[in-house]
Design an enzyme around this catalytic site. Sequence first.
Site, PDB file in Angstrom:
ATOM      1  N   LYS A 198       0.830  -1.204   0.000  1.00 38.09           N
ATOM      2  CA  LYS A 198       0.000   0.000   0.000  1.00 38.09           C
ATOM      3  C   LYS A 198       0.864   1.254   0.000  1.00 38.09           C
ATOM      4  O   LYS A 198       0.580   2.230  -0.710  1.00 38.09           O
ATOM      5  CB  LYS A 198      -0.936  -0.010   1.204  1.00 38.09           C
ATOM      6  CG  LYS A 198      -2.041  -1.047   1.111  1.00 38.09           C
ATOM      7  CD  LYS A 198      -2.929  -1.031   2.341  1.00 38.09           C
ATOM      8  CE  LYS A 198      -4.073  -2.029   2.226  1.00 38.09           C
ATOM      9  NZ  LYS A 198      -4.971  -2.013   3.393  1.00 38.09           N
ATOM     10  N   CYS A 238      -0.509   0.719   6.343  1.00 40.14           N
ATOM     11  CA  CYS A 238      -0.957  -0.186   7.407  1.00 40.14           C
ATOM     12  C   CYS A 238      -2.009  -1.150   6.871  1.00 40.14           C
ATOM     13  O   CYS A 238      -2.723  -0.832   5.910  1.00 40.14           O
ATOM     14  CB  CYS A 238      -1.574   0.597   8.566  1.00 40.14           C
ATOM     15  SG  CYS A 238      -0.449   1.676   9.462  1.00 40.14           S
ATOM     16  N   ASP A 239      -2.092  -2.293   7.497  1.00 39.59           N
ATOM     17  CA  ASP A 239      -3.154  -3.243   7.169  1.00 39.59           C
ATOM     18  C   ASP A 239      -3.413  -4.121   8.378  1.00 39.59           C
ATOM     19  O   ASP A 239      -2.470  -4.491   9.101  1.00 39.59           O
ATOM     20  CB  ASP A 239      -2.794  -4.110   5.970  1.00 39.59           C
ATOM     21  CG  ASP A 239      -4.008  -4.875   5.457  1.00 39.59           C
ATOM     22  OD1 ASP A 239      -4.778  -4.285   4.684  1.00 39.59           O
ATOM     23  OD2 ASP A 239      -4.180  -6.044   5.842  1.00 39.59           O
ATOM     24  N   SER A 240      -4.679  -4.442   8.614  1.00 46.24           N
ATOM     25  CA  SER A 240      -5.051  -5.241   9.787  1.00 46.24           C
ATOM     26  C   SER A 240      -5.894  -6.445   9.403  1.00 46.24           C
ATOM     27  O   SER A 240      -6.692  -6.379   8.463  1.00 46.24           O
ATOM     28  CB  SER A 240      -5.845  -4.387  10.786  1.00 46.24           C
ATOM     29  OG  SER A 240      -5.114  -3.277  11.236  1.00 46.24           O
ATOM     30  N   GLY A 295      -0.092  -4.696  10.342  1.00 53.41           N
ATOM     31  CA  GLY A 295       1.204  -4.491   9.713  1.00 53.41           C
ATOM     32  C   GLY A 295       1.473  -3.003   9.546  1.00 53.41           C
ATOM     33  O   GLY A 295       0.571  -2.239   9.218  1.00 53.41           O
TER      34      GLY A 295
END
Length: 210
Positions: free
Chosen positions: A63, A79-81, A116
């Site tokens: 991203k 970010c990624d969840s 992340g």
Amino acid sequence: MSKTDSTENANIPTFVLASASPARKKLLQTAGIEPLICKSDFDESQVQTSDPIELVQTLALSKAKTVIDRFEDSLILGCDSVLAIAGEIHGKPKSPQHAIARWQKMRGNMGTLYTGHALIDQTQTQHILRCGITKVYFTQASDRAIEAYVASGEPLNCAGCFALDGKGGLFIEKLEGCHSNVIGLSLPLLHQMLIELGYDIADFWQSAKI
């Protein structure tokens, strides 16, 4: 040597958030960082792995890289969840019916929220990858409460099918780990990453005139 020792505040890089998440933006603003918002158009289906840490870190970096060509001399945060329950990884629910079924599994159980974090520093041509991990214990929500919560629309845009900083906070019994990590990014982890890159958080407060 800290960049504070060698660089004027005017030269502190622009902080870019590669996400349109209002929750992440609010977290950064609360911490004194005023980010530029640049939504990433990365296709998450390109990344397939059963390892939640590898998944969220790869997605976060992808991203951030998607928007990198739009900026110069910037710090770009991606970010990624995801939420894992009994070893099964969950992203955003696909429909209200899917969200209800998910909550019927989540209630009374514990899930692990992985977020992340990818921080790309264009001024140093390097990046840092980290993963925040928080255990989330869910209450025994009733069928009526679950249906009403899903009808509110709030959980449909959340990887864990709940927003800790919204109505979803009512259904969380306790957390083990970083609170802000569950909302979308871990502020303590971001602080550590900035330090590793040689920055002082106060640089960003001053550059944002906060």
